[in-house]
Design an enzyme around this catalytic site. Structure first.
Site, PDB file in Angstrom:
ATOM      1  N   LYS A  59       1.871   1.985  -5.149  1.00  0.00           N
ATOM      2  CA  LYS A  59       2.430   1.377  -6.376  1.00  0.00           C
ATOM      3  C   LYS A  59       1.518   1.635  -7.575  1.00  0.00           C
ATOM      4  CE  LYS A  59       2.415  -2.582  -4.259  1.00  0.00           C
ATOM      5  NZ  LYS A  59       2.137  -2.171  -2.877  1.00  0.00           N
ATOM      6  N   ALA A 112      -3.952  -7.972  -3.729  1.00  0.00           N
ATOM      7  CA  ALA A 112      -3.481  -6.617  -4.015  1.00  0.00           C
ATOM      8  C   ALA A 112      -4.657  -5.670  -4.213  1.00  0.00           C
ATOM      9  CB  ALA A 112      -2.623  -6.631  -5.285  1.00  0.00           C
ATOM     10  N   GLY A 113      -4.447  -4.419  -3.866  1.00  0.00           N
ATOM     11  CA  GLY A 113      -5.425  -3.368  -4.147  1.00  0.00           C
ATOM     12  C   GLY A 113      -4.640  -2.145  -4.554  1.00  0.00           C
ATOM     13  N   HIS A 114      -4.581  -1.871  -5.844  1.00  0.00           N
ATOM     14  CA  HIS A 114      -3.762  -0.774  -6.360  1.00  0.00           C
ATOM     15  C   HIS A 114      -4.659   0.349  -6.861  1.00  0.00           C
ATOM     16  CE1 HIS A 114      -0.176  -3.727  -7.128  1.00  0.00           C
ATOM     17  NE2 HIS A 114      -0.550  -3.685  -5.873  1.00  0.00           N
ATOM     18  N   ASP A 121       0.804  -1.227   0.000  1.00  0.00           N
ATOM     19  CA  ASP A 121       0.000   0.000   0.000  1.00  0.00           C
ATOM     20  C   ASP A 121       0.835   1.275   0.000  1.00  0.00           C
ATOM     21  OD1 ASP A 121      -2.218  -1.677   0.072  1.00  0.00           O
ATOM     22  OD2 ASP A 121      -2.291  -1.652   2.264  1.00  0.00           O
ATOM     23  N   GLN A 168       2.085  -6.124  -3.044  1.00  0.00           N
ATOM     24  CA  GLN A 168       2.539  -6.194  -1.653  1.00  0.00           C
ATOM     25  C   GLN A 168       3.859  -5.423  -1.465  1.00  0.00           C
ATOM     26  OE1 GLN A 168       1.455  -9.583  -3.086  1.00  0.00           O
ATOM     27  NE2 GLN A 168      -0.491  -8.646  -2.631  1.00  0.00           N
ATOM     28  N   LYS A 190      -0.496   4.108  -8.236  1.00  0.00           N
ATOM     29  CA  LYS A 190      -0.334   5.471  -8.754  1.00  0.00           C
ATOM     30  C   LYS A 190       0.973   5.593  -9.544  1.00  0.00           C
ATOM     31  CE  LYS A 190       0.737  10.114  -7.924  1.00  0.00           C
ATOM     32  NZ  LYS A 190       0.538  11.404  -7.378  1.00  0.00           N
ATOM     33  N   SER A 207       5.370  12.011  -4.627  1.00  0.00           N
ATOM     34  CA  SER A 207       3.940  12.145  -4.831  1.00  0.00           C
ATOM     35  C   SER A 207       3.349  12.978  -3.694  1.00  0.00           C
ATOM     36  CB  SER A 207       3.326  10.743  -4.877  1.00  0.00           C
ATOM     37  OG  SER A 207       1.935  10.824  -4.947  1.00  0.00           O
TER      38      SER A 207
HETATM   39  P1  GDP Z   1      -0.691   0.228  -3.563  1.00  0.00           P
HETATM   40  O1  GDP Z   1      -1.280  -1.030  -3.054  1.00  0.00           O
HETATM   41  O2  GDP Z   1       0.783   0.323  -3.289  1.00  0.00           O
HETATM   42  O3  GDP Z   1      -1.008   0.497  -4.995  1.00  0.00           O
HETATM   43  O4  GDP Z   1      -1.351   1.407  -2.712  1.00  0.00           O
HETATM   44  P2  GDP Z   1      -2.927   1.552  -2.370  1.00  0.00           P
HETATM   45  O5  GDP Z   1      -3.634   1.999  -3.575  1.00  0.00           O
HETATM   46  O6  GDP Z   1      -3.423   0.356  -1.666  1.00  0.00           O
HETATM   47  O7  GDP Z   1      -2.866   2.680  -1.259  1.00  0.00           O
HETATM   48  C1  GDP Z   1      -2.357   3.941  -1.514  1.00  0.00           C
HETATM   49  C2  GDP Z   1      -3.455   4.979  -1.209  1.00  0.00           C
HETATM   50  O8  GDP Z   1      -2.884   6.274  -1.130  1.00  0.00           O
HETATM   51  C3  GDP Z   1      -4.506   5.065  -2.286  1.00  0.00           C
HETATM   52  O9  GDP Z   1      -5.734   5.457  -1.705  1.00  0.00           O
HETATM   53  C4  GDP Z   1      -3.981   6.169  -3.197  1.00  0.00           C
HETATM   54  O10 GDP Z   1      -5.001   6.823  -3.946  1.00  0.00           O
HETATM   55  C5  GDP Z   1      -3.392   7.110  -2.181  1.00  0.00           C
HETATM   56  N1  GDP Z   1      -2.226   7.878  -2.625  1.00  0.00           N
HETATM   57  C6  GDP Z   1      -1.223   7.513  -3.464  1.00  0.00           C
HETATM   58  N2  GDP Z   1      -0.276   8.481  -3.518  1.00  0.00           N
HETATM   59  C7  GDP Z   1      -0.692   9.462  -2.691  1.00  0.00           C
HETATM   60  C8  GDP Z   1      -0.128  10.715  -2.280  1.00  0.00           C
HETATM   61  O11 GDP Z   1       0.963  11.108  -2.678  1.00  0.00           O
HETATM   62  N3  GDP Z   1      -0.838  11.447  -1.379  1.00  0.00           N
HETATM   63  C9  GDP Z   1      -2.028  11.049  -0.881  1.00  0.00           C
HETATM   64  N4  GDP Z   1      -2.643  11.821   0.002  1.00  0.00           N
HETATM   65  N5  GDP Z   1      -2.599   9.871  -1.243  1.00  0.00           N
HETATM   66  C10 GDP Z   1      -1.927   9.094  -2.120  1.00  0.00           C
HETATM   67  P1  IMO Z   2      -0.890  -4.283  -2.206  1.00  0.00           P
HETATM   68  O1  IMO Z   2      -0.386  -4.861  -3.497  1.00  0.00           O
HETATM   69  C1  IMO Z   2      -1.090  -4.586   2.122  1.00  0.00           C
HETATM   70  C2  IMO Z   2      -1.237  -8.640   3.797  1.00  0.00           C
HETATM   71  C3  IMO Z   2      -2.515  -9.051   4.509  1.00  0.00           C
HETATM   72  C4  IMO Z   2      -1.930  -9.996   5.547  1.00  0.00           C
HETATM   73  C5  IMO Z   2      -0.804 -10.696   4.770  1.00  0.00           C
HETATM   74  C6  IMO Z   2      -1.192 -12.040   4.187  1.00  0.00           C
HETATM   75  O2  IMO Z   2      -2.149  -3.533  -2.313  1.00  0.00           O
HETATM   76  O3  IMO Z   2       0.217  -3.520  -1.549  1.00  0.00           O
HETATM   77  P2  IMO Z   2      -2.665 -12.757   2.104  1.00  0.00           P
HETATM   78  O4  IMO Z   2      -4.116 -12.543   1.809  1.00  0.00           O
HETATM   79  O5  IMO Z   2      -1.742 -12.218   1.070  1.00  0.00           O
HETATM   80  O6  IMO Z   2      -2.354 -14.192   2.447  1.00  0.00           O
HETATM   81  O7  IMO Z   2      -2.404 -11.941   3.464  1.00  0.00           O
HETATM   82  O8  IMO Z   2      -0.448  -9.817   3.733  1.00  0.00           O
HETATM   83  N1  IMO Z   2      -1.427  -8.149   2.412  1.00  0.00           N
HETATM   84  C7  IMO Z   2      -1.346  -6.862   2.053  1.00  0.00           C
HETATM   85  N2  IMO Z   2      -1.154  -5.747   2.796  1.00  0.00           N
HETATM   86  N3  IMO Z   2      -1.169  -4.492   0.782  1.00  0.00           N
HETATM   87  C8  IMO Z   2      -1.319  -5.604   0.021  1.00  0.00           C
HETATM   88  O9  IMO Z   2      -1.229  -5.580  -1.328  1.00  0.00           O
HETATM   89  C9  IMO Z   2      -1.465  -6.852   0.653  1.00  0.00           C
HETATM   90  N4  IMO Z   2      -1.644  -8.118   0.219  1.00  0.00           N
HETATM   91  C10 IMO Z   2      -1.610  -8.895   1.300  1.00  0.00           C
HETATM   92  O10 IMO Z   2      -3.166  -7.961   5.090  1.00  0.00           O
HETATM   93  O11 IMO Z   2      -1.335  -9.257   6.580  1.00  0.00           O
HETATM   94 MG    MG Z   3      -2.851  -1.669  -1.851  1.00  0.00          MG
END
Ligand code: GDP
Ligand code: IMO
Ligand code: MG
Length: 425
Positions: free
Chosen positions: A16, A39-41, A13, A224, A18, A413
Site C-alpha cells: 500500500k 502499520a508499516g508502509h 503488507d 492492514q 508504494k 508493480s
Molecule cells: P504495506 O504495509 O501494504 O505498505 O506493505 P509493506 O511495506 O509492509 O510490505 C511490502 C514490501 O514489499 C516492502 O518491502 C516494499 O518495499 C516491497 N514491495 C512493494 N512493491 C513491490 C514489488 O512490486 N516488488 C517487490 N519485489 N517488492 C515490492
Molecule cells: P500494514 O498496514 C500486516 C496483524 C498483526 C496481528 C494482527 C493484530 O503494514 O499492512 P494488532 O497489533 O493490530 O493488534 O495485531 O494484525 N497486523 C498486520 N499485519 N500488516 C499490518 O499493517 C498489520 N497490522 C497489524 O500481525 O496478526
Molecule cells: Mg506493512
C-alpha cells in the site's frame, strides 16, 4: 482523482505504501482513517527505503498535506520519532500534518495490556504488533479512552489519566500479574507530549469537507487489509479496526457518497504476519523460497511473514466487501522464478467445494485449497515498464486474475522502487 480510497485486499503488507506514494503525485491530501503504529508502509525512492507507521505515505511529496482521521489511534512518542527521522532526511512535516481531535491516544497502559494479554494467551495469542492497538480501541468503545482533544486541557487530562491508570493497575496486577504503572510519571510525560502535539491538532472532517468543495484530490490510505478487519476478517485473529473501505467515511468524518473510487492493493501471492487461518499457506521449502524472493519480513516488527499462493476466494471477497473498482497488483516480479504458479480458485471442506470465504473459523482453518496451475514465465520482469513488454504467460496470469475477480487491473508493480511500476490507465 477526486476522492479515492486505497486499501489492502489480503492480510496487510500488500504494498500500500508504494502504491499510495506513487498516486500522491496527483494528490493534494493523503489521509489515514484507521489503525495506528501497527502499520508499516514502505516507500522506496531511488533505492532509499522509508518505512512509515503513522504518517501517511503521501508525506514523501513536499506539497501534499497529510491527515490522521478520527478513526486512527495515535501513539505520540512513535509519531514524534517518525517526524524526527523524516526531518533528519530533509522531509519537512511541520505544517503538513493534521491530526483529528477525535482520534484516540494510545497510552502506555495500552501497550502494557497488549503485552500482558499476549503473554497470558500463550499458544493462542493473536501475534499482535505489541503497539497497544487492541486495548486502545477497547477503551474507545468502552468510552474510557483519551482523545487527542483531551490533550488541550491538561487538568482534565491528568484526572483522566489518574482514573485510567488506577483501573488498569488493578487489572494488570490482579489479572495478569504484571507490573504497576505510575500515573504521575505518565502525567509528566503527557505535559511534554501536549506541547509537541498541539500544532498538529485539527478538525480533520471540516478540513476535508472544504477540500472536497474545492475539488481537491484526496487520497485515502488504508492500513492492514480485508482479512484483518475486525468485522470481515479471520476473527479473532484480526486487528481492532476496519481496514475495509466503508470505514473511510466514519474514520475521517466525510459522507460515504463523497468517495468516488476504491483501489484494492493485491499482492501477486499471499502473506500474513501473526497467527490465524491462512488457507493457501505453503510448506517448506517453498515457504522459505517465497520469503527470500519477496523479502517477506514485517516492516513493523521484523517478524518473518507466512507465505502462500494467490487466493481468488479472498480477492473476490475483498472486492465485494470494499466495492473495489480496480486492482493495483504488486510484487509480480517475485513470481518470476517459478516454473509453475498455483492459484487457489475455491476451498474444499470435507465433500463441499466452497467458493465464498467462509465465516466459520474451523472451516477457515481446515479448508483445503483447490488449485489451478498456470505456467510461469521464467524471465526477469523487474525492468519492464509497459504491459506489452511483459512475457505472454505473465499477461495471462494478470488476465486470469481480472477475469476471475471481475475487477480490472489499474497498475502492476514489478519492484519495490517507485519507478518499478506499469500503469494500465
Ligand atoms: P504495506 O504495509 O501494504 O505498505 O506493505 P509493506 O511495506 O509492509 O510490505 C511490502 C514490501 O514489499 C516492502 O518491502 C516494499 O518495499 C516491497 N514491495 C512493494 N512493491 C513491490 C514489488 O512490486 N516488488 C517487490 N519485489 N517488492 C515490492
Ligand atoms: P500494514 O498496514 C500486516 C496483524 C498483526 C496481528 C494482527 C493484530 O503494514 O499492512 P494488532 O497489533 O493490530 O493488534 O495485531 O494484525 N497486523 C498486520 N499485519 N500488516 C499490518 O499493517 C498489520 N497490522 C497489524 O500481525 O496478526
Ligand atoms: Mg506493512
Amino acid at each position: 482523482m477526486a476522492v479515492r480510497v486505497v486499501i489492502g485486499s489480503q492480510w496487510g503488507d500488500e504494498g500500500k505504501g508504494k502504491v499510495v506514494d506513487l498516486l500522491s503525485y496527483e494528490a493534494d491530501i493523503v489521509a489515514r482513517y484507521q489503525g495506528g503504529p501497527n502499520a508499516g508502509h514502505t516507500v522506496v525512492i531511488e533505492g532509499e527505503q522509508t518505512i512509515l507507521h503513522q504518517i501517511p505515505s503521501g508525506i514523501m511529496h513536499p506539497d501534499v498535506v497529510c491527515c490522521l482521521g478520527n478513526g486512527c489511534v495515535i501513539s505520540p512518542p512513535g509519531l514524534f520519532e517518525e517526524i524526527r527521522s523524516l526531518e533528519e532526511r530533509g522531509i519537512i512535516v511541520d505544517d503538513r500534518l493534521l491530526i483529528s481531535e477525535h482520534a484516540h491516544v494510545i497510552m502506555p497502559y495500552h501497550r502494557a495490556v497488549d503485552d500482558a494479554s499476549e503473554k497470558a494467551a500463550g499458544k493462542e495469542k493473536i501475534g499482535t504488533t505489541g503497539k497497544g492497538i487492541g486495548p486502545a480501541y477497547c477503551d474507545k468503545y468502552n468510552r474510557s479512552g483519551i482523545r487527542v482533544v483531551d490533550l488541550k486541557n491538561i487538568e482534565r487530562l491528568s484526572a483522566q489519566i489518574k482514573k485510567n491508570v488506577r483501573d488498569k493497575n488493578r487489572f494488570l496486577t490482579k489479572y495478569y500479574n504484571a507490573d504497576r504503572l505510575d500515573a504521575d510519571r505518565i502525567i509528566t510525560e503527557f505535559q511534554d507530549i501536549q506541547k509537541k502535539l498541539e500544532p498538529y491538532i485539527s478538525n480533520v472532517s471540516l478540513y476535508l469537507d472544504n477540500a472536497i468543495r474545492e475539488r481537491k484530490n484526496i487520497l485515502i490510505e488504508g492500513a492492514q487489509g480485508t482479512l484483518l478487519d475486525i468485522d470481515h476478517g479471520t476473527y479473532p485473529y484480526v486487528t481492532s479496526s476496519n481496514p475495509t473501505s466503508g470505514a473511510a467515511s466514519t474514520g475521517l468524518g466525510i459522507g460515504p457518497g463523497k468517495i468516488e473510487h476504491v483501489l484494492g492493493v493485491l499482492k501477486a501471492y499471499t502473506t500474513r504476519v501473526g497467527n490465524g487461518p491462512f488457507p493457501t499457506e505453503v510448506g517448506e521449502p517453498l515457504q522459505s523460497e517465497f520469503r527470500k524472493l519477496g523479502g517477506e519480513f514485517g516492516a513493523t516488527t521484523g517478524r518473518a511473514r507466512r507465505c502462500g499462493w494467490f487466493d481468488l476466494v479472498i480477492a473476490r471477497y475483498s472486492a465485494r466487501i470494499s466495492g473495489i473498482n480496480h486492482w493495483a497488483v504488486t510484487k509480480l516480479d517475485v513470481l518470476s522464478s517459478f516454473k509453475e504458479i498455483q492459484v487457489c480458485t475455491a476451498y474444499k471442506y470435507g465433500k463441499d467445494v466452497i467458493e465464498e470465504f467462509p465465516s466459520e473459523p474451523w472451516i477457515q482453518e481446515e479448508a483445503v485449497p483447490v488449485y489451478q496451475t498456470l505456467q510461469g514465465w521464467d524471465e526477469d520482469i523487474s525492468r519492464v515498464r509497459s504491459y506489452g513488454e511483459l512475457p505472454i504467460k505473465c499477461r495471462e496470469y494478470l488476465d486470469y486474475i481480472q477475469n476471475e475477480t471481475g475487477v480490472s487491473i489499474a497498475s502492476v508493480s514489478v519492484g519495490a522502487d517507485r519507478e518499478a511500476t506499469i500503469s494500465f490507465r
